[in-house]
Design an enzyme around this catalytic site. Sequence first.
Site, PDB file in Angstrom:
ATOM      1  N   CYS A 245       0.833  -1.209   0.000  1.00  0.00           N
ATOM      2  CA  CYS A 245       0.000   0.000   0.000  1.00  0.00           C
ATOM      3  C   CYS A 245       0.863   1.254   0.000  1.00  0.00           C
ATOM      4  O   CYS A 245       2.028   1.223   0.375  1.00  0.00           O
ATOM      5  CB  CYS A 245      -0.862   0.025   1.247  1.00  0.00           C
ATOM      6  SG  CYS A 245      -1.676  -1.517   1.599  1.00  0.00           S
TER       7      CYS A 245
ATOM      8  N   ARG B 158       4.136   0.449  -6.916  1.00  0.00           N
ATOM      9  CA  ARG B 158       4.232  -0.506  -5.805  1.00  0.00           C
ATOM     10  C   ARG B 158       3.189  -1.616  -5.916  1.00  0.00           C
ATOM     11  O   ARG B 158       3.277  -2.616  -5.214  1.00  0.00           O
ATOM     12  CB  ARG B 158       4.015   0.225  -4.472  1.00  0.00           C
ATOM     13  CG  ARG B 158       5.057   1.277  -4.188  1.00  0.00           C
ATOM     14  CD  ARG B 158       4.564   2.238  -3.139  1.00  0.00           C
ATOM     15  NE  ARG B 158       4.402   1.605  -1.853  1.00  0.00           N
ATOM     16  CZ  ARG B 158       5.246   1.739  -0.844  1.00  0.00           C
ATOM     17  NH1 ARG B 158       6.309   2.491  -0.979  1.00  0.00           N
ATOM     18  NH2 ARG B 158       5.031   1.139   0.293  1.00  0.00           N
TER      19      ARG B 158
ATOM     20  N   TRP C 251      -3.234  -2.359  -1.161  1.00  0.00           N
ATOM     21  CA  TRP C 251      -2.971  -3.708  -1.672  1.00  0.00           C
ATOM     22  C   TRP C 251      -3.524  -4.639  -0.609  1.00  0.00           C
ATOM     23  O   TRP C 251      -2.984  -4.722   0.492  1.00  0.00           O
ATOM     24  CB  TRP C 251      -1.468  -3.897  -1.878  1.00  0.00           C
ATOM     25  CG  TRP C 251      -1.157  -5.003  -2.814  1.00  0.00           C
ATOM     26  CD1 TRP C 251      -1.227  -4.965  -4.176  1.00  0.00           C
ATOM     27  CD2 TRP C 251      -0.733  -6.323  -2.473  1.00  0.00           C
ATOM     28  NE1 TRP C 251      -0.867  -6.181  -4.692  1.00  0.00           N
ATOM     29  CE2 TRP C 251      -0.563  -7.033  -3.686  1.00  0.00           C
ATOM     30  CE3 TRP C 251      -0.483  -6.982  -1.276  1.00  0.00           C
ATOM     31  CZ2 TRP C 251      -0.162  -8.353  -3.720  1.00  0.00           C
ATOM     32  CZ3 TRP C 251      -0.073  -8.306  -1.326  1.00  0.00           C
ATOM     33  CH2 TRP C 251       0.086  -8.975  -2.542  1.00  0.00           C
TER      34      TRP C 251
ATOM     35  N   ASN D 296      -1.049   1.484   6.288  1.00  0.00           N
ATOM     36  CA  ASN D 296      -0.300   0.360   5.709  1.00  0.00           C
ATOM     37  C   ASN D 296       0.089  -0.559   6.852  1.00  0.00           C
ATOM     38  O   ASN D 296       0.483  -0.070   7.915  1.00  0.00           O
ATOM     39  CB  ASN D 296       0.992   0.836   5.046  1.00  0.00           C
ATOM     40  CG  ASN D 296       0.740   1.696   3.838  1.00  0.00           C
ATOM     41  OD1 ASN D 296      -0.386   1.853   3.401  1.00  0.00           O
ATOM     42  ND2 ASN D 296       1.803   2.273   3.291  1.00  0.00           N
ATOM     43  N   GLY D 297       0.071  -1.862   6.618  1.00  0.00           N
ATOM     44  CA  GLY D 297       0.496  -2.796   7.666  1.00  0.00           C
ATOM     45  C   GLY D 297      -0.644  -3.698   8.082  1.00  0.00           C
ATOM     46  O   GLY D 297      -1.699  -3.738   7.445  1.00  0.00           O
TER      47      GLY D 297
ATOM     48  N   GLU E  56      14.231 -24.909  -9.462  1.00  0.00           N
ATOM     49  CA  GLU E  56      13.909 -23.488  -9.375  1.00  0.00           C
ATOM     50  C   GLU E  56      15.103 -22.630  -9.823  1.00  0.00           C
ATOM     51  O   GLU E  56      14.928 -21.624 -10.519  1.00  0.00           O
ATOM     52  CB  GLU E  56      13.467 -23.148  -7.935  1.00  0.00           C
ATOM     53  CG  GLU E  56      13.211 -21.694  -7.640  1.00  0.00           C
ATOM     54  CD  GLU E  56      12.137 -21.044  -8.523  1.00  0.00           C
ATOM     55  OE1 GLU E  56      11.441 -21.740  -9.273  1.00  0.00           O
ATOM     56  OE2 GLU E  56      12.026 -19.802  -8.472  1.00  0.00           O
TER      57      GLU E  56
ATOM     58  N   LYS F 170      15.009 -19.988 -12.911  1.00  0.00           N
ATOM     59  CA  LYS F 170      15.366 -18.569 -12.765  1.00  0.00           C
ATOM     60  C   LYS F 170      16.380 -18.185 -13.836  1.00  0.00           C
ATOM     61  O   LYS F 170      16.247 -17.152 -14.474  1.00  0.00           O
ATOM     62  CB  LYS F 170      15.969 -18.271 -11.383  1.00  0.00           C
ATOM     63  CG  LYS F 170      15.013 -18.212 -10.230  1.00  0.00           C
ATOM     64  CD  LYS F 170      14.087 -17.024 -10.202  1.00  0.00           C
ATOM     65  CE  LYS F 170      12.818 -17.265 -10.952  1.00  0.00           C
ATOM     66  NZ  LYS F 170      11.751 -18.018 -10.340  1.00  0.00           N
TER      67      LYS F 170
ATOM     68  N   GLU G  65      14.788 -18.179 -17.428  1.00  0.00           N
ATOM     69  CA  GLU G  65      13.790 -17.107 -17.612  1.00  0.00           C
ATOM     70  C   GLU G  65      14.416 -15.755 -17.905  1.00  0.00           C
ATOM     71  O   GLU G  65      13.940 -15.020 -18.752  1.00  0.00           O
ATOM     72  CB  GLU G  65      12.987 -16.918 -16.312  1.00  0.00           C
ATOM     73  CG  GLU G  65      11.856 -17.847 -16.105  1.00  0.00           C
ATOM     74  CD  GLU G  65      11.023 -17.404 -14.907  1.00  0.00           C
ATOM     75  OE1 GLU G  65       9.846 -17.121 -15.106  1.00  0.00           O
ATOM     76  OE2 GLU G  65      11.561 -17.357 -13.778  1.00  0.00           O
TER      77      GLU G  65
ATOM     78  N   HIS H  91      22.002 -41.169 -15.472  1.00  0.00           N
ATOM     79  CA  HIS H  91      21.094 -41.841 -16.400  1.00  0.00           C
ATOM     80  C   HIS H  91      20.908 -41.031 -17.678  1.00  0.00           C
ATOM     81  O   HIS H  91      19.900 -41.184 -18.367  1.00  0.00           O
ATOM     82  CB  HIS H  91      19.757 -42.112 -15.710  1.00  0.00           C
ATOM     83  CG  HIS H  91      19.914 -42.949 -14.482  1.00  0.00           C
ATOM     84  ND1 HIS H  91      20.132 -44.307 -14.521  1.00  0.00           N
ATOM     85  CD2 HIS H  91      19.962 -42.607 -13.169  1.00  0.00           C
ATOM     86  CE1 HIS H  91      20.277 -44.775 -13.290  1.00  0.00           C
ATOM     87  NE2 HIS H  91      20.179 -43.748 -12.446  1.00  0.00           N
TER      88      HIS H  91
ATOM     89  N   LYS I 163       3.607 -11.757 -16.092  1.00  0.00           N
ATOM     90  CA  LYS I 163       3.606 -11.963 -14.639  1.00  0.00           C
ATOM     91  C   LYS I 163       2.475 -12.901 -14.222  1.00  0.00           C
ATOM     92  O   LYS I 163       2.649 -13.747 -13.361  1.00  0.00           O
ATOM     93  CB  LYS I 163       3.495 -10.610 -13.920  1.00  0.00           C
ATOM     94  CG  LYS I 163       3.606 -10.707 -12.417  1.00  0.00           C
ATOM     95  CD  LYS I 163       4.999 -11.169 -11.996  1.00  0.00           C
ATOM     96  CE  LYS I 163       5.092 -11.499 -10.517  1.00  0.00           C
ATOM     97  NZ  LYS I 163       6.232 -12.376 -10.219  1.00  0.00           N
TER      98      LYS I 163
HETATM   99  O1  M6R Z   1       1.081 -16.616 -10.171  1.00  0.00           O
HETATM  100  P1  M6R Z   1       1.472 -18.065 -10.134  1.00  0.00           P
HETATM  101  O2  M6R Z   1       2.298 -18.409  -8.955  1.00  0.00           O
HETATM  102  O3  M6R Z   1       0.315 -18.989 -10.293  1.00  0.00           O
HETATM  103  O4  M6R Z   1       2.379 -18.237 -11.427  1.00  0.00           O
HETATM  104  C1  M6R Z   1       2.861 -19.490 -11.811  1.00  0.00           C
HETATM  105  C2  M6R Z   1       3.933 -19.346 -12.849  1.00  0.00           C
HETATM  106  O5  M6R Z   1       3.446 -18.730 -13.993  1.00  0.00           O
HETATM  107  C3  M6R Z   1       5.129 -18.535 -12.323  1.00  0.00           C
HETATM  108  O6  M6R Z   1       5.657 -19.089 -11.152  1.00  0.00           O
HETATM  109  C4  M6R Z   1       6.235 -18.454 -13.390  1.00  0.00           C
HETATM  110  O7  M6R Z   1       6.821 -19.709 -13.561  1.00  0.00           O
HETATM  111  C5  M6R Z   1       7.251 -17.404 -12.979  1.00  0.00           C
HETATM  112  N1  M6R Z   1       7.648 -16.632 -14.119  1.00  0.00           N
HETATM  113  C6  M6R Z   1       8.459 -17.978 -12.343  1.00  0.00           C
HETATM  114  O8  M6R Z   1       9.477 -17.064 -12.102  1.00  0.00           O
END
Ligand code: M6R
Length: 608
Positions: A2, A27, A74, A100-101, A481, A485, A488, A504, A603
């Site tokens: 927020c 934000r 938010w 906020n909080g 993960e 990262k 991506e 394998h 996103k």
């Molecule tokens: O909003 P969500 O957590 O459901 O999103 C899932 C994936 O689309 C998301 O985690 C995506 O893999 C990201 N870009 C990972 O960094």
Amino acid sequence: MCGIIGYVGSGDAVPLVLEGLKRLEYRGYDSAGFALVEDGQLVVEKSAGRLSEFMASLGDSLPSGRAAIAHTRWATHGAPTDNNAHPHTDCTGRIAVIHNGIIENVAVLRATLAKHGHSFRSDTDTEVLAHLIEHLYEDSLQGAVAAALKQVEGAYGLAVICTYEPHTIVAAKQGSPLLLGVGDGENFVASDAAAVLQHTRSVVYLDDGEMAVLTKDGYQIPDLDTTRVAKAVSPVDWDLATIERGGYPHFMLKEIMEQPVSICNTLRGHLLPEDGNARLSGINLSDAELLEFDRVVLIACGTSWHAALIGEYMLEELARVPVEVEYASEFRYRNPIIDDRTLVVGISQSGETADTLAAVREAKKKGAWTLGIVNVVGSSIAREVDGGTYIHAGPEIGVASTKAFTCQVTALALLTLRLGRQRALSVLQGREIVEALNALPEQVKAVLAKANEIERIAEQYVRAPNALYLGRGYNFPVALEGALKLKEISYIHAEGYPAAEMKHGPIALIDGMMPVVFVAPQDGVYPKIVSNLEEVKARGGRVFAVVTDGDDQIARLADHVFTIPKTLDSLTPLLSVLPLQLFAYYIAVRRGCNVDQPRNLAKAVTVE
Ligand code: M6R
């Protein structure tokens, strides 16, 4: 998160605070509003949705006054609706509060105020503050706010105006950022310097426990006991774009660095140290109902799916409940076996991922009780499920998910405690987990303080065309993960594998050109992963290893090592993933990639 902006001066307050809100848009928010006193009456305008739509709805004739407070919300308590938007007012409509909080003792305060005849119009904790201030008001707003805050537990940055003192704003801070913008014949209060920078570069940063009383001609900073505090005025020499990212060059780095706080926010109010348990009232299930389930299915996509895998390891090892982890996109079309003895948990940062939403609906149709582990309050998945918990990570703006991942894993640890204490977990084991969870934010902070070590290591891998990430046990999902990262945001092809699976197939790829990232803290499978590492070195592979503090065995074998503190095996992912987030970040930056908005990615993936 927020945003707060307040103005008192001789200018027209409403356009000034609306402009401040625009500066706070970056934000993330889901509703906006403002309040001022016009001709002795409190005027409040607010609505859910985008600021531009809100401003358009106001038309040209804005209310006029010399002091106003405004807010972008938010959602944390209550869905993002017009009603829940700030400012919130008391029963008499004379006091308005923006905040906020999170107020932790809101339930107790609401019940007490209700007994005194106060009635509430929203689901928010903030409205309770407005009523509490009304209840305690005698002859000064400052006194009433101070008296109210003495009864409040939790975090706040807040600003209050009232019709009794129309040319004064009272603000206060505890655990949520707040500053004053000091002008000439005008003063501001804001959660973020970005909101005041167009008008002044002189700011006073409030500390926890401090209040501020602002008028056009000056300000005072008392504590809650009205003792005045002397504060320095600091110059702001950053530009707007830098401030919006809190001084960080990218949102992704800012969000990585926020993890000590975001994990705290996920844990806040949930841990029961004495019982070695977690309070998860949002799941809407009694102890008896919870015992009826004979398995758990976790559904998610992307990074959230990796968090789910860690959840599977935790729940099976510690709660002794069978768990399956499903890609939401597969689950929804493959006619899974689900019934009313299945607990289905949808995990999603955005709460809007189309596949996860559809999978949750499918599970409900088949009779499952559905829970959500979600970041965005009031999102589609949060509304669809039968119960759940918000992770309170705050808005995640960088497309690559970082802080949401660690908060999801933290929330899954809470679920493990809750289910585990009813089943296999002893009170002593539960207490050990609670203690380790409580220690985590400081440990995360210590790891992130060594970001420059990772930056130097990343330098060595910038030109790699491929990378292999290997881990075992709880750190196999971390390897996945880490690889996600890297690919991506840097566009380097990277794969994650369980370390032993390397033999394998992927071992064929190992040569001096293939960096191998080992996630190898000293946990139950440590000796096994050392053997895997030796196999890579024997074939000339280049190794970067994430290990536990004091590990010199792997330090002798690997080309680069980064150390993390010791924690419980089940919680190591919360530390071991941090260097991998930073590793991907620094490599992507060095390769000149658009870190916050990588190509082809969104996103929230709201399409199939
Ligand atoms: O909003 P969500 O957590 O459901 O999103 C899932 C994936 O689309 C998301 O985690 C995506 O893999 C990201 N870009 C990972 O960094």
